[in-house]
Scaffold this active site. Structure first.
Site, mmCIF file in Angstrom:
data_model
loop_
_atom_site.group_PDB
_atom_site.id
_atom_site.type_symbol
_atom_site.label_atom_id
_atom_site.label_comp_id
_atom_site.label_asym_id
_atom_site.label_seq_id
_atom_site.Cartn_x
_atom_site.Cartn_y
_atom_site.Cartn_z
ATOM 1 C CB ALA A 17 -0.935 -0.008 1.214
ATOM 2 C CB THR A 21 0.627 6.595 0.639
ATOM 3 O OG1 THR A 21 2.034 6.495 0.371
ATOM 4 C CG2 THR A 21 0.181 5.436 1.522
ATOM 5 C CG HIS A 114 -3.344 -9.509 -1.016
ATOM 6 N ND1 HIS A 114 -2.664 -8.663 -0.160
ATOM 7 C CD2 HIS A 114 -2.876 -10.754 -0.746
ATOM 8 C CE1 HIS A 114 -1.853 -9.386 0.606
ATOM 9 N NE2 HIS A 114 -1.962 -10.657 0.255
ATOM 10 C CB CYS A 147 -25.523 -13.828 -6.862
ATOM 11 S SG CYS A 147 -25.236 -14.704 -8.416
ATOM 12 C CB SER A 189 4.016 -3.315 7.246
ATOM 13 O OG SER A 189 2.906 -4.169 6.973
ATOM 14 C CG ASN A 213 8.003 0.050 4.273
ATOM 15 O OD1 ASN A 213 7.115 0.291 3.470
ATOM 16 N ND2 ASN A 213 7.791 -0.182 5.555
ATOM 17 C CB ILE A 231 7.852 5.007 -2.018
ATOM 18 C CG1 ILE A 231 8.102 4.018 -0.871
ATOM 19 C CG2 ILE A 231 7.705 4.262 -3.328
ATOM 20 C CD1 ILE A 231 6.884 3.190 -0.503
HETATM 21 N N1 APR Z 1 7.194 6.209 1.518
HETATM 22 C C1 APR Z 1 7.756 5.204 2.235
HETATM 23 N N2 APR Z 1 7.033 4.304 2.961
HETATM 24 C C2 APR Z 1 5.691 4.460 2.964
HETATM 25 C C3 APR Z 1 5.029 5.489 2.253
HETATM 26 C C4 APR Z 1 5.852 6.383 1.496
HETATM 27 N N3 APR Z 1 5.311 7.377 0.781
HETATM 28 N N4 APR Z 1 3.681 5.375 2.483
HETATM 29 C C5 APR Z 1 3.513 4.314 3.299
HETATM 30 N N5 APR Z 1 4.708 3.758 3.580
HETATM 31 C C6 APR Z 1 4.946 2.545 4.361
HETATM 32 C C7 APR Z 1 4.307 2.526 5.741
HETATM 33 O O1 APR Z 1 5.204 3.057 6.702
HETATM 34 C C8 APR Z 1 4.058 1.029 5.952
HETATM 35 O O2 APR Z 1 5.153 0.410 6.624
HETATM 36 O O3 APR Z 1 4.305 1.507 3.641
HETATM 37 C C9 APR Z 1 3.964 0.452 4.538
HETATM 38 C C10 APR Z 1 2.576 -0.030 4.202
HETATM 39 O O4 APR Z 1 2.315 -1.164 5.004
HETATM 40 P P1 APR Z 1 0.803 -1.668 5.170
HETATM 41 O O5 APR Z 1 -0.069 -0.483 5.446
HETATM 42 O O6 APR Z 1 0.834 -2.796 6.147
HETATM 43 O O7 APR Z 1 0.390 -2.195 3.731
HETATM 44 P P2 APR Z 1 0.712 -3.617 3.105
HETATM 45 O O8 APR Z 1 2.038 -4.105 3.559
HETATM 46 O O9 APR Z 1 0.491 -3.482 1.639
HETATM 47 O O10 APR Z 1 -0.446 -4.558 3.716
HETATM 48 C C11 APR Z 1 -0.478 -5.896 3.244
HETATM 49 O O11 APR Z 1 -2.540 -6.259 4.436
HETATM 50 O O12 APR Z 1 -4.476 -5.187 4.977
HETATM 51 C C12 APR Z 1 -3.957 -6.194 4.198
HETATM 52 O O13 APR Z 1 -4.653 -7.052 2.134
HETATM 53 C C13 APR Z 1 -4.172 -5.887 2.751
HETATM 54 O O14 APR Z 1 -2.637 -5.999 0.897
HETATM 55 C C14 APR Z 1 -2.789 -5.558 2.242
HETATM 56 C C15 APR Z 1 -1.903 -6.358 3.177
HETATM 57 ZN ZN ZN Z 2 -24.362 -16.630 -7.545
#
Ligand code: APR
Ligand code: ZN
Length: 246
Positions: A17, A21, A114, A147, A189, A213, A231
């Site tokens: 994610a 952002t 996902h 559905c 993360s 990250n 990023i």
């Molecule tokens: N620059 C650097 N790091 C960033 C930035 C940025 N601009 N924006 C966010 N981050 C970092 C945050 O500090 C965090 O550690 O990105 C990381 C995002 O981690 P999560 O929010 O846990 O997202 P993700 O790892 O994709 O989650 C995995 O969990 O909720 C479920 O299915 C969902 O696919 C998702 C999965």
């Molecule tokens: Zn159906």
């Protein structure tokens, strides 16, 4: 400069994610993440709760309607990965994101481990349709549209907590990880498995792991380099360094 940049083989990328952002889509566990700010929101993403609770489904359809991904556009980080592939390097992207911004940026090989938020599936039969069509039914007064073929529960084509991942997606992700010479883990993360373990698959197969990250991850000890800068700045710079034109 770390020698991983000099490696010329395939590049695997695992994105989370944090790469979106800058496009206006909040992450989950970052300082202002969706789960960070509203822990019960995670319940919306649990399959068992979703199937059992009609009121929770109504809120889920509203959240889908209001998802900022509808207004999002690819940002310089997504575009940097396209530039890398267009330079002739073999680039395989495994994304945990459901926003399809990699595809909209122009990336070709994207494994959506996902799922995605733009398609809808029935949990009881093979029916599928677009999210836009189904949100049209919600707007027309069906808060939890069933559905049309079997009356079953409809959901986004995303993998919810408690659901199995698609075996083809996992196979494709493992192939990207085990054939990579450099494996970039960007904006995740690395707390959700099996997606995060692609980092271990890559390192075990001889790749250099580079984690981009803002916050620590459980895989930091395996990394050849850890980059904490935003990023949107880091990825374009890394691609320039890899291509030798920085
Ligand atoms: N620059 C650097 N790091 C960033 C930035 C940025 N601009 N924006 C966010 N981050 C970092 C945050 O500090 C965090 O550690 O990105 C990381 C995002 O981690 P999560 O929010 O846990 O997202 P993700 O790892 O994709 O989650 C995995 O969990 O909720 C479920 O299915 C969902 O696919 C998702 C999965
Ligand atoms: Zn159906």
């Amino acid at each position: 400069m770390t020698d991983w940049r000099a490696r010329r083989g395939p590049i695997g990328v695992l994105t989370g994610a944090g790469i979106s952002t800058d496009s206006g889509i909040p992450d989950f566990r970052g300082p202002r993440g969706v789960w960070t700010e509203n822990p019960i929101a995670e319940l919306l993403s649990t399959y068992q709760n979703y199937v059992a609770d009609p009121a929770l489904r109504v809120r889920a359809w509203q959240a889908r309607r209001d998802n900022p991904a509808w207004q999002a556009t690819p940002n310089p980080a997504h575009l940097a990965l396209v530039r890398l592939a267009e330079s002739g390097r073999q680039v395989g992207i495994i994304t945990q994101n459901i926003d399809r911004l990699h595809q909209r940026a122009g990336s070709g090989t994207v494994v959506e481990i996902h799922g995605n938020m733009f398609e809808v599936v029935c949990i009881d039969c093979e029916f599928t349709t677009s999210m836009a069509t189904t949100l049209g039914r919600v707007a027309a007064g069906e808060p939890d549209p069933a559905c049309p073929d079997c009356g079953g529960i409809l959901k986004a084509a995303t993998v919810m907590f408690g659901q199995q991942l698609d075996s083809d997606a996992i196979r494709e992700a493992v192939h990207i990880a085990e054939t990579a010479e450099v494996f970039l883990a960007v904006g995740s993360s690395l707390q959700v498995e099996p997606a995060a373990s692609m980092c271990a698959v890559a390192v075990d197969a001889g790749a250099d792991l580079v984690i981009v990250n803002a916050e620590q991850t459980p895989y930091d000890d395996y990394a050849a380099e850890i980059i904490r800068e935003p990023i949107g700045d880091a990825l374009p710079r890394l691609v320039s360094e890899i291509l030798g034109d920085s």
